[in-house]
Design a protein around this motif. Structure first.
Motif, PDB file in Angstrom:
ATOM      1  N   ALA A  90       0.754  -1.273  -0.061  1.00 31.09           N
ATOM      2  CA  ALA A  90      -0.073  -0.109   0.093  1.00 31.09           C
ATOM      3  C   ALA A  90       0.771   1.154   0.022  1.00 31.09           C
ATOM      4  N   TRP A  91       1.830   1.236   0.800  1.00 31.64           N
ATOM      5  CA  TRP A  91       2.957   2.342   0.860  1.00 31.64           C
ATOM      6  C   TRP A  91       3.412   2.601  -0.328  1.00 31.64           C
ATOM      7  N   SER A  92       3.848   1.270  -1.101  1.00 30.59           N
ATOM      8  CA  SER A  92       4.494   1.660  -2.317  1.00 30.59           C
ATOM      9  C   SER A  92       3.736   2.319  -3.471  1.00 30.59           C
ATOM     10  N   LEU A  93       2.640   1.959  -3.606  1.00 32.11           N
ATOM     11  CA  LEU A  93       1.471   2.319  -4.625  1.00 32.11           C
ATOM     12  C   LEU A  93       1.492   3.732  -4.235  1.00 32.11           C
ATOM     13  N   ARG A  94       1.114   4.099  -2.996  1.00 29.39           N
ATOM     14  CA  ARG A  94       0.891   5.405  -2.873  1.00 29.39           C
ATOM     15  C   ARG A  94       2.232   6.408  -3.135  1.00 29.39           C
ATOM     16  N   GLN A  95       3.385   6.019  -2.932  1.00 27.26           N
ATOM     17  CA  GLN A  95       4.382   6.590  -3.062  1.00 27.26           C
ATOM     18  C   GLN A  95       4.658   7.025  -4.511  1.00 27.26           C
ATOM     19  N   ALA A  96       4.572   5.962  -5.279  1.00 21.87           N
ATOM     20  CA  ALA A  96       4.597   5.879  -6.771  1.00 21.87           C
ATOM     21  C   ALA A  96       3.615   6.780  -7.251  1.00 21.87           C
ATOM     22  N   ASP A  97       2.315   6.958  -6.750  1.00 21.10           N
ATOM     23  CA  ASP A  97       1.445   7.965  -7.233  1.00 21.10           C
ATOM     24  C   ASP A  97       0.366   8.331  -6.157  1.00 21.10           C
ATOM     25  N   ARG A  98       0.392   9.476  -5.643  1.00 21.69           N
ATOM     26  CA  ARG A  98      -0.494   9.995  -4.921  1.00 21.69           C
ATOM     27  C   ARG A  98      -2.007   9.743  -4.949  1.00 21.69           C
ATOM     28  N   ARG A  99      -2.205   9.636  -6.392  1.00 21.19           N
ATOM     29  CA  ARG A  99      -3.596   9.682  -6.824  1.00 21.19           C
ATOM     30  C   ARG A  99      -4.191   8.181  -6.554  1.00 21.19           C
ATOM     31  N   ALA A 198      15.946  17.855   9.158  1.00 19.87           N
ATOM     32  CA  ALA A 198      15.777  16.964  10.456  1.00 19.87           C
ATOM     33  C   ALA A 198      14.545  16.209  10.536  1.00 19.87           C
ATOM     34  N   LEU A 199      13.589  16.288   9.346  1.00 19.18           N
ATOM     35  CA  LEU A 199      12.548  15.625   9.222  1.00 19.18           C
ATOM     36  C   LEU A 199      12.714  14.141   8.749  1.00 19.18           C
ATOM     37  N   GLN A 200      13.724  13.767   8.328  1.00 17.49           N
ATOM     38  CA  GLN A 200      14.003  12.431   7.979  1.00 17.49           C
ATOM     39  C   GLN A 200      12.866  11.681   7.079  1.00 17.49           C
ATOM     40  N   PRO A 201      12.531  12.240   5.981  1.00 16.77           N
ATOM     41  CA  PRO A 201      11.555  11.420   5.364  1.00 16.77           C
ATOM     42  C   PRO A 201      11.730  10.110   4.792  1.00 16.77           C
ATOM     43  N   ALA A 202      10.596   9.337   4.861  1.00 18.64           N
ATOM     44  CA  ALA A 202      10.745   7.776   4.359  1.00 18.64           C
ATOM     45  C   ALA A 202      11.031   7.553   3.046  1.00 18.64           C
ATOM     46  N   ARG A 204      12.350  10.139  -1.040  1.00 15.80           N
ATOM     47  CA  ARG A 204      12.527  11.437  -1.543  1.00 15.80           C
ATOM     48  C   ARG A 204      11.440  11.941  -2.201  1.00 15.80           C
ATOM     49  N   THR A 205      10.267  12.243  -1.729  1.00 17.37           N
ATOM     50  CA  THR A 205       9.261  12.670  -2.532  1.00 17.37           C
ATOM     51  C   THR A 205       8.486  13.840  -1.650  1.00 17.37           C
ATOM     52  N   PRO A 206       7.631  14.634  -2.116  1.00 20.06           N
ATOM     53  CA  PRO A 206       6.944  15.559  -1.416  1.00 20.06           C
ATOM     54  C   PRO A 206       6.020  14.976  -0.487  1.00 20.06           C
ATOM     55  N   PRO A 207       5.494  13.637  -0.973  1.00 18.99           N
ATOM     56  CA  PRO A 207       4.245  13.271   0.116  1.00 18.99           C
ATOM     57  C   PRO A 207       5.038  12.746   1.355  1.00 18.99           C
ATOM     58  N   ALA A 208       6.139  12.168   1.254  1.00 18.86           N
ATOM     59  CA  ALA A 208       7.066  11.602   2.211  1.00 18.86           C
ATOM     60  C   ALA A 208       7.506  12.605   3.111  1.00 18.86           C
ATOM     61  N   LEU A 209       7.882  13.750   2.521  1.00 14.66           N
ATOM     62  CA  LEU A 209       8.438  14.869   3.342  1.00 14.66           C
ATOM     63  C   LEU A 209       7.162  15.634   4.072  1.00 14.66           C
ATOM     64  N   LEU A 210       6.063  15.717   3.623  1.00 14.54           N
ATOM     65  CA  LEU A 210       5.041  16.109   4.247  1.00 14.54           C
ATOM     66  C   LEU A 210       4.516  15.156   5.299  1.00 14.54           C
ATOM     67  N   THR A 211       4.789  13.967   5.088  1.00 10.08           N
ATOM     68  CA  THR A 211       4.183  13.232   6.278  1.00 10.08           C
ATOM     69  C   THR A 211       4.870  13.003   7.390  1.00 10.08           C
TER      70      THR A 211
END
Length: 368
Positions: A90-99, A198-202, A204-211
């Motif tokens: 599920a995480w991989s799908l959303r990371q690939a395309d947030r839609r 210092a946010l340490q996103p999971a 290198r994408t904007p959704p990961a950074l915002l999460t």
């Protein structure tokens, strides 16, 4: 009515449920399953639920295939929802395309489709996005002498996947960035390294950074509920990226926003909006107010995520049970640091990774 198909790629069960075609795969789905999945799902010109709840293995190449098929469904003005209980898939799908819409059960997937179909505002936003994407494809066709929009779309799709940038973001960049004047789109460009964060996103994408920004802010403020939105590149409103402790009514209403809430006020004002009493605040419409109150929250604060040049890239909102629980000055200063950190990173992404993707697209188009 249903039927089963057995092959070396696992077992496929076809069924119609709630007026929606359901394709349920069981067993191991590795790269040998890809041609079969592409053939079966790609042939459909209707809404479809791809149920992987019974799959014992879903490989990365299958994930990428589902993302491509999701793109194809959107181009045909249909929707594809994936059912999986595997959190990594599920995480991989959303990371690939947030839609991507991912649900844990088939019933939940059907409910998501029904909820989306009944939301006129969401459908209107999708129509605007489709129009803007179509406009970007027309620009590329004229610029590179392409015969069809499908050729242009393949260029965009390849650049999108190569650089992990959404198609909407690339389409918006095609509209906004001056056309290339030579074989290199941005001659002399200095490619900057990503700013330290210092946010340490999971990822290198904007959704990961915002999460990651949301996670830190929840810890700093002790908020029982929170949400982070990004500014949509094409429609211009807010898109929900991630939430903490919020229910279905909230998620359905706050997935896409143009107005009617504290977060949209913060976006337009480009300053923090504090709401001590949600029940009486005029910043909410009645519908959005009820969705917030249903979570148990009675107070909120929304902080815009600003880039160094002052543009709003998103909004981070924390919801609190009482006005007395709203974060004080020390906590809000930490939230400001988190948002400033996120704003710098998102600005770098837009000026570096997105431009890299455009360079990739231009190079491929020029070599055709």
């Amino acid at each position: 009515m249903s039927e089963q198909h057995h092959s070396t790629t696992g077992t496929l069960r076809r069924a119609g449920s709630g007026g929606v075609r359901t394709l349920a795969w069981h067993g191991e789905l590795d790269m040998t399953a890809v041609p079969h999945i592409e053939r079966v799902v790609g042939a459909l010109d209707e809404d479809v639920v791809v149920d992987l709840a019974g799959a014992t293995l879903v490989s990365a190449v299958v994930v990428r295939t589902l993302v491509r098929l999701h793109d194809l469904a959107l181009r045909r003005r249909h929707r594809l929802v994936v059912v999986t209980r595997d959190r990594f898939v599920a995480w991989s799908l959303r990371q690939a395309d947030r839609r991507m819409t991912v649900a844990p059960t088939r019933a939940e997937a059907l409910a998501r489709l029904n909820a989306t179909a009944s939301n006129d505002a969401v459908e209107a936003r999708r129509a605007r996005n489709r129009a803007r994407i179509a406009g970007a494809l027309d620009v590329l066709c004229e610029r590179y002498g392409l015969a069809t929009a499908d050729e242009a779309f393949e260029l965009v799709r390849e650049a999108s996947q190569s650089h992990n940038v959404t198609i909407r973001t690339l389409a918006a960049a095609v509209h906004a960035v001056p056309a290339p004047a030579g074989p290199v789109w941005f001659p002399g460009r200095t490619r900057r390294a990503a700013p330290a964060t210092a946010l340490q996103p999971a990822g290198r994408t904007p959704p990961a950074l915002l999460t990651a920004a949301l996670t830190v802010s929840v810890r700093v403020t002790g908020a029982p509920h929170a949400a982070v939105h990004s500014v949509e590149p094409l429609a211009g409103g807010l898109a929900l990226e991630h939430h903490h402790g919020l229910g279905r009514q909230y998620v359905d209403l706050f997935t896409h926003l143009d107005s009617g809430a504290a977060c949209t006020q913060a976006q337009h004002r480009r300053e923090r909006v504090v709401v001590p009493d949600v029940a009486s605040s005029p910043v909410y419409t009645a519908e959005h107010r009820d969705a917030v109150l249903q979570t148990g929250a009675r107070a909120a604060q929304s902080t815009p995520i600003l880039t160094p040049d002052g543009a709003c890239a998103g909004v981070l909102t924390t919801h609190h049970d009482h006005a007395a629980d709203l974060p004080g000055t020390p906590e809000l200063e930490l939230v400001d640091r988190v948002c400033a950190d996120a704003g710098r990173w998102l600005d770098w992404h837009g000026r570096t990774i997105v431009l890299d993707a455009l360079e990739h697209l231009h190079a491929r188009a020029m070599s055709r």
